[in-house]
Design an enzyme around this catalytic site. Structure first.
Site, mmCIF file in Angstrom:
data_model
loop_
_atom_site.group_PDB
_atom_site.id
_atom_site.type_symbol
_atom_site.label_atom_id
_atom_site.label_comp_id
_atom_site.label_asym_id
_atom_site.label_seq_id
_atom_site.Cartn_x
_atom_site.Cartn_y
_atom_site.Cartn_z
ATOM 1 N N GLU A 5 1.045 -1.144 -0.066
ATOM 2 C CA GLU A 5 -0.049 0.084 0.123
ATOM 3 C C GLU A 5 1.010 1.315 0.121
ATOM 4 O O GLU A 5 2.002 1.295 0.466
ATOM 5 C CB GLU A 5 -0.969 -0.057 1.379
ATOM 6 C CG GLU A 5 -1.943 -1.037 1.391
ATOM 7 C CD GLU A 5 -2.882 -1.061 0.285
ATOM 8 O OE1 GLU A 5 -3.349 -0.040 -0.179
ATOM 9 O OE2 GLU A 5 -3.375 -2.273 -0.041
ATOM 10 N N ASP A 30 -19.469 -10.022 -7.474
ATOM 11 C CA ASP A 30 -19.240 -9.337 -6.091
ATOM 12 C C ASP A 30 -18.630 -7.958 -6.136
ATOM 13 O O ASP A 30 -19.092 -7.111 -5.418
ATOM 14 C CB ASP A 30 -18.496 -10.451 -5.273
ATOM 15 C CG ASP A 30 -18.310 -9.886 -3.807
ATOM 16 O OD1 ASP A 30 -19.289 -9.736 -3.164
ATOM 17 O OD2 ASP A 30 -17.285 -9.750 -3.408
#
Length: 150
Positions: A5, A30
């Site tokens: 990240e 989804d």
């Protein structure tokens, strides 16, 4: 699982949870439900311009990478994925392409206003506009500045 990240200006490896699916189709359904049901992404609903969606996703915090939108747009253009949008939105594939060696030619039907420029560069002078429904025959493609130019 470990994932990278971008936090406070640095790449950081963190442990994160990921969903697991029995097949590709379940994953796609989804993901669509996630974007539809999460109020943070309401601004994406109904937007048909992939570039706008990519930038909105980045601005909404979907990914931490500062170049997320640019990377997504480049991938869409590198693999001509925008043609799937045209087919989904209009039922028209928008272009027919023939390939001879590395030379691609065909026809393209515009689905949004597109500037006509003197060369394949965003800084090139604009000399006209193609409008939705306009059709152009092209004899080659050039990839430059993250775009496919005819």
């Amino acid at each position: 699982m470990p994932t990278t990240e971008y936090l406070n200006g640095e790449d950081v490896t963190i442990e994160a949870t990921f969903r697991k699916y029995p097949d590709w189709a379940t994953s796609i359904v989804d993901h669509g439900a996630f974007l539809n049901q999460n109020s943070r992404y309401r601004n994406l609903l109904g937007v048909k311009n992939y570039s706008t969606v990519a930038w909105d996703l980045q601005n909404d915090g979907y990914a931490t990478a500062p170049n997320y939108a640019t990377s997504l747009i480049n991938a869409i253009q590198d693999y001509d994925l925008q043609e799937w949008d045209q087919e989904a939105f209009t039922g028209n594939t928008g272009s027919t392409t023939t390939t001879t060696g590395n030379h691609r030619s065909g026809t393209y039907t515009f689905i949004q206003n597109s500037n006509i420029q003197t060369e394949p560069s965003l800084s090139a002078p604009i000399i006209g506009v193609y409008y939705p429904g306009d059709v152009v025959n092209y004899t080659g493609q050039i990839k430059a500045e993250g775009y496919t130019w005819l």
